[in-house]
Scaffold this motif. Structure first.
Motif, short mmCIF file in Angstrom:
data_model
loop_
_atom_site.label_atom_id
_atom_site.label_comp_id
_atom_site.label_asym_id
_atom_site.label_seq_id
_atom_site.Cartn_x
_atom_site.Cartn_y
_atom_site.Cartn_z
N MET A 83 -9.15 13.01 -2.74
CA MET A 83 -9.16 11.72 -2.07
C MET A 83 -7.79 11.07 -1.94
O MET A 83 -7.66 10.04 -1.29
N ASN A 84 -6.75 11.61 -2.56
CA ASN A 84 -5.48 10.92 -2.60
C ASN A 84 -4.34 11.80 -2.11
O ASN A 84 -4.33 13.01 -2.32
N TYR A 85 -3.37 11.15 -1.48
CA TYR A 85 -2.16 11.86 -1.07
C TYR A 85 -1.19 11.93 -2.24
O TYR A 85 -1.02 10.97 -2.99
N GLN A 86 -0.50 13.08 -2.37
CA GLN A 86 0.48 13.24 -3.45
C GLN A 86 1.88 13.53 -2.95
O GLN A 86 2.83 13.55 -3.74
N THR A 87 2.04 13.74 -1.65
CA THR A 87 3.35 14.05 -1.12
C THR A 87 3.36 13.75 0.36
O THR A 87 2.32 13.50 0.97
N PHE A 88 4.56 13.75 0.96
CA PHE A 88 4.63 13.68 2.42
C PHE A 88 5.90 14.39 2.89
O PHE A 88 6.86 14.58 2.15
N TRP A 89 5.83 14.83 4.12
CA TRP A 89 6.96 15.46 4.79
C TRP A 89 7.44 14.59 5.94
O TRP A 89 6.64 13.94 6.62
N LYS A 90 8.73 14.58 6.16
CA LYS A 90 9.30 14.01 7.37
C LYS A 90 10.16 15.10 8.00
O LYS A 90 11.13 15.56 7.41
N ASP A 91 9.76 15.51 9.19
CA ASP A 91 10.47 16.58 9.92
C ASP A 91 10.65 17.82 9.05
O ASP A 91 11.72 18.44 9.03
N TYR A 100 10.32 9.36 -4.89
CA TYR A 100 10.36 8.40 -3.79
C TYR A 100 10.00 7.00 -4.26
O TYR A 100 10.61 6.01 -3.83
N LEU A 101 9.03 6.90 -5.18
CA LEU A 101 8.58 5.60 -5.68
C LEU A 101 9.24 5.21 -7.00
O LEU A 101 8.96 4.15 -7.54
N ASN A 102 10.07 6.12 -7.54
CA ASN A 102 10.80 5.87 -8.78
C ASN A 102 9.86 5.57 -9.93
O ASN A 102 9.96 4.54 -10.62
N VAL A 103 8.90 6.47 -10.13
CA VAL A 103 7.94 6.34 -11.23
C VAL A 103 7.92 7.65 -12.01
O VAL A 103 8.32 8.70 -11.48
N PRO A 104 7.45 7.65 -13.26
CA PRO A 104 7.35 8.90 -14.01
C PRO A 104 6.38 9.86 -13.33
O PRO A 104 5.38 9.43 -12.73
N VAL A 105 6.63 11.12 -13.43
CA VAL A 105 5.77 12.11 -12.80
C VAL A 105 4.37 12.07 -13.39
O VAL A 105 3.39 12.47 -12.74
N THR A 106 4.24 11.55 -14.61
CA THR A 106 2.92 11.45 -15.25
C THR A 106 2.16 10.20 -14.84
O THR A 106 1.02 9.99 -15.25
N ASN A 107 2.79 9.34 -14.03
CA ASN A 107 2.14 8.08 -13.64
C ASN A 107 2.31 7.82 -12.15
O ASN A 107 2.55 6.68 -11.72
N VAL A 108 2.16 8.88 -11.35
CA VAL A 108 2.26 8.72 -9.90
C VAL A 108 1.03 7.96 -9.40
O VAL A 108 -0.11 8.28 -9.77
N PRO A 109 1.19 6.95 -8.58
CA PRO A 109 0.04 6.17 -8.09
C PRO A 109 -0.92 7.02 -7.26
O PRO A 109 -0.55 8.06 -6.70
N GLN A 110 -2.17 6.55 -7.20
CA GLN A 110 -3.11 7.12 -6.25
C GLN A 110 -2.81 6.52 -4.88
O GLN A 110 -2.77 5.30 -4.72
N ILE A 111 -2.61 7.38 -3.90
CA ILE A 111 -2.27 6.92 -2.56
C ILE A 111 -3.48 7.16 -1.65
O ILE A 111 -3.91 8.29 -1.45
N PHE A 112 -4.01 6.06 -1.09
CA PHE A 112 -5.21 6.13 -0.28
C PHE A 112 -4.93 6.29 1.21
O PHE A 112 -5.72 6.87 1.95
N ASP A 113 -3.82 5.70 1.67
CA ASP A 113 -3.53 5.76 3.11
C ASP A 113 -2.03 5.87 3.31
O ASP A 113 -1.23 5.44 2.47
N GLY A 125 -2.16 2.16 -1.97
CA GLY A 125 -2.76 2.84 -3.10
C GLY A 125 -2.93 1.97 -4.31
O GLY A 125 -2.93 0.73 -4.24
N GLN A 126 -3.03 2.63 -5.44
CA GLN A 126 -3.29 1.97 -6.71
C GLN A 126 -2.35 2.51 -7.78
O GLN A 126 -2.30 3.72 -8.01
N ALA A 127 -1.61 1.62 -8.40
CA ALA A 127 -0.71 1.99 -9.49
C ALA A 127 -1.34 1.59 -10.81
O ALA A 127 -2.14 0.65 -10.89
N THR A 128 -0.97 2.31 -11.86
CA THR A 128 -1.47 2.01 -13.20
C THR A 128 -0.36 1.40 -14.03
O THR A 128 0.72 1.97 -14.17
#
Length: 330
Positions: A83-91, A100-113, A125-128
């Motif tokens: 249900m969640n995005y974990q990465t994106f590509w540009k070109d 990209y969001l400057n967060v620990p790899v163990t606390n990456v937010p859930q990205i809904f859109d 999304g939702q951050a913890t």
């Protein structure tokens, strides 16, 4: 993947025997670029007018593609988190969300859109919060613009629905559920201000805009869509109403995508193709309808106004398949 020649050659050939259609179809094909994101032979990729480009690495499944101003943006996920995005590509260049969001790899937010407007990248999304001052601040429902976070509200419970995001007239709009006095209300945000509509629509919802329109839809006891510029709400009272997957705007027309049908301005239109009757995703531009459709065997085809232009055969597994479509005027 079987790419059926070029779009122009194929469609002119198919319609050469159909009088009164050739000129219109040539214009359609020549004027628009069709982008499709997917995965073939366990390799992430996208197609532009049938020409494939691989996306490194292959572990991620491209789920949403946006073409804007000669750039291609694609959001992806891994198969175990559906249900969640974990990465994106540009070109073709991939961005890790932790960096990209400057967060620990163990606390990456859930990205809904995932959304792009004039080159600005929006994530909803939702951050913890790992060290909240109170339990009600543990989960942060928020959006990021080019990596900068804006918190919309906090809660002690995780959000069960995703919501969606768009930008209109330089304002950020988000569909969401938010508690008011302990009661969950469905509504929408304009920037950081919440406008509740009711407490009944607790299922799927979405929001979309174009240059002149802004619409929200919700599914609950009934299905509706609402013009947020005029506040005119239109119910859909069809007895066969099913789950809605997406809202699409084409000039002043409103489309709602469902599994084996779609609605145009509240009128239900069934997919009558006996072989490919299920909609993976659709896009409408200048009254031309683009669809990825599939059957029970996992076979997929891409159609422009019900004319096949591309196909994908099994195995439709491990994320292999065609997942998202976008169309732009060239």
């Amino acid at each position: 993947m079987k790419t059926l020649l070029s779009f122009l050659f194929l469609l002119v050939f198919i319609f050469s025997c159909r009088e009164n259609n050739t000129e219109e179809l040539e214009k359609t094909v020549a004027s628009y670029d069709v982008y499709i994101a997917g995965r073939e032979n366990n390799q992430s990729c996208y197609w532009k007018n049938g020409q494939k480009t691989n996306l490194p690495p292959s572990i991620y499944i491209p789920r949403k593609i946006i073409a804007e101003n000669n750039h291609v943006y694609i959001a992806g996920r891994i198969p175990t988190v559906p249900m969640n995005y974990q990465t994106f590509w540009k070109d073709g260049i991939r961005f890790d969300l932790d960096q990209y969001l400057n967060v620990p790899v163990t606390n990456v937010p859930q990205i809904f859109d995932f959304y792009v407007k004039n080159g600005d990248i929006y994530l909803l999304g939702q951050a913890t919060n790992l060290n909240p001052a109170t339990p009600s601040e543990r989960f942060e429902f928020c959006y990021w613009k080019n990596g900068v976070k804006t918190i919309l509200f906090t809660d002690e419970f995780t959000q069960n629905d995703s919501g969606s995001i768009t930008v209109h007239d330089s304002k950020v709009y988000v569909s969401a559920h938010k508690k008011i006095n302990g009661v969950s209300n469905f509504g929408y945000f304009i920037n950081t201000t919440f406008y509740p509509l009711n407490t009944n629509y607790t299922y799927r919802n979405g929001i979309a805009s174009n240059s002149s329109n802004l619409y929200l839809y919700g599914t609950g006891t009934t299905l509706f869509y609402r013009n947020l510029l005029t506040n005119i709400q239109t119910p859909i009272l069809s007895p066969s109403t099913g789950a809605i997957d997406k809202i699409i705007l084409d000039n002043n027309d409103v489309y709602l995508q469902s599994k084996n049908k779609y609605y145009k301005n509240s009128s239900e239109i069934l997919i009558t193709d006996p072989q490919y009757s299920f909609i993976q995703e659709m896009k409408v531009l200048d009254q031309n309808i683009y669809m990825i459709r599939y059957n029970d065997n996992g076979e997929q085809k891409v159609f422009i106004n019900n004319v096949e232009i591309q196909s994908f055969m099994p195995p439709y597994s491990f994320g292999n398949g065609l997942h998202s479509i976008d169309v732009v005027q060239n």
